[in-house]
Design a protein around this motif. Sequence first.
Motif, PDB file in Angstrom:
ATOM      1  N   ALA A  46      12.413 -30.041  77.768  1.00 31.62           N
ATOM      2  CA  ALA A  46      13.073 -28.755  78.031  1.00 31.62           C
ATOM      3  C   ALA A  46      12.311 -27.625  77.347  1.00 31.62           C
ATOM      4  N   GLY A  47      11.920 -27.852  76.087  1.00 30.97           N
ATOM      5  CA  GLY A  47      11.131 -26.843  75.394  1.00 30.97           C
ATOM      6  C   GLY A  47       9.815 -26.567  76.089  1.00 30.97           C
ATOM      7  N   TRP A  48       9.177 -27.628  76.559  1.00 29.57           N
ATOM      8  CA  TRP A  48       7.886 -27.485  77.248  1.00 29.57           C
ATOM      9  C   TRP A  48       8.025 -26.631  78.503  1.00 29.57           C
ATOM     10  N   ILE A  49       9.071 -26.883  79.290  1.00 30.00           N
ATOM     11  CA  ILE A  49       9.272 -26.099  80.512  1.00 30.00           C
ATOM     12  C   ILE A  49       9.479 -24.627  80.171  1.00 30.00           C
ATOM     13  N   LEU A  50      10.358 -24.364  79.195  1.00 26.76           N
ATOM     14  CA  LEU A  50      10.640 -22.980  78.813  1.00 26.76           C
ATOM     15  C   LEU A  50       9.387 -22.282  78.287  1.00 26.76           C
ATOM     16  N   GLN A  51       8.597 -23.007  77.522  1.00 31.12           N
ATOM     17  CA  GLN A  51       7.388 -22.406  76.955  1.00 31.12           C
ATOM     18  C   GLN A  51       6.365 -22.074  78.024  1.00 31.12           C
TER      19      GLN A  51
END
Length: 495
Positions: free
Chosen positions: A161-166
């Motif tokens: 999830a963090g990777w997508i948002l970043q």
Amino acid sequence: MKPIDPEDVRARLDTVVATLKATGAWDVERPSDDKLVDAGPFGMHTLAFEQWLRYVFVPSVEALIASHGPWPTESMVAAHATREWDGHPNPDDMLSALAAFDALFTPASAPPPPEPPPSPAAEAYERSRAAFAAGDHAAALEAIRLALGADPKYPNARNYAGWILQHLPSRTAADLDEAITHYRAAMDVAPDDPVPLSNLCDALVAAGRDADAIAEAERAAASTHEWKRTVGAHNWLGWKLMERPETLDRAIEHLRQAVNWRWRWGVARVNLGKALELAHRGDEMYEQLASALQCEDDFDRAFCHERIAAYQARHGWFRNALGSMRAARREDDKRGGARRGPYDEGITWIEQQLRAAAIEPVSGEREREEAWMRACELEIPAGFLAKNECGEPLADDVVEVERLVRAERWADAAAQLEKLRASDYNKLFDAVGYAEAGAKRARHAGQHAEAIAMMRLVVEAYRYYASGATSGGEGMARMADVDRVRAKLAAWESE
């Protein structure tokens, strides 16, 4: 339960150990004794999985082999390894070796258990990955949020999830803050996974919080509780700190820590090579990049070959530089060929240097011609940067073996090996690579007696090395080399 043959167990355990060593999973720090007391199933309470494999699983199986049982009614190591190594760049060989071991303890009449249906979290997680791969970031984000809603601790979901948002094309400051929150949660969910920490530090840098990122990584690097995260922190710090000349020495120290903890990690060795080159320490850079190419994880191999080629060209080793730059181009082609133009220019320049020295460059399959490879070997000085197991330069009487082999003085090379055996077995083992290569070349040259003499000393060197093993698994691995060279010697003696 089908009858268990201890020899079958031995053979499959040997395969497990050899595979773990080949992939670098064997190179783990020994845990303290208190962590071994109550490690829990698969070491989950106190150990990294690789630590459990080396220091609990292998010794336990060794003990069962020695006592001929009692054997377990089942083994599920491969199933647990599949979860532990999710995201590992190359787990297949390790999983196959563990699955073959487990199969010995599978009831012969029991059908395989049916595959459970995927959970809602698993389905949403896979949809998210597929959407992101297709470039649909909005759908990927929606699906990963559904996965977290179904199971907040689903493996890798927080990190992803963090990777997508970043990586949203129109990322906002709020998106980045949310990514940072997810990465921190991922670190709590999977404390032995180093990836969320690196992603967290990258996100903090993207948010303009470089000092916070460095402090976060330094805290992890100072801890020895989760060794994978510690290693990842050292690597990230080295990568980040090499950006500034005033922190280059700190970067090198952190990267050395990373490769000391994880010997066969190509990514860290490449970063260390970059930092050493920035510090104008070319010899050390050359060593690290050459070592990186022996690793099996996913890293920029084209870069390694390119920088090695530049180093070789600076030393005037243009035959070797040509081979390295061609290797760089081949590796780059595998990834799309983004650097083909500069690599072609480099190859053309090196070929010009060779022709200026009245040397016609070989191409294609001709690179394998013996005369060309022999000339490549002779370009590099004997014993250049060679070191023993303690990291010390090889003694001159050890390097003398290589000089004699290069000069094709086979009888003198065998005599020099005899001198080493008589004076210092450690030196005999230091020379074992030169001795084995010399024996092969002497045999190819028709010098059968000299080849046999050298190969007998190779066997003796490996036997000495095996005798110094400090554990059963290590001893078996070293004895595999003894068996290999003994078999070769027997074949040669029967000719």
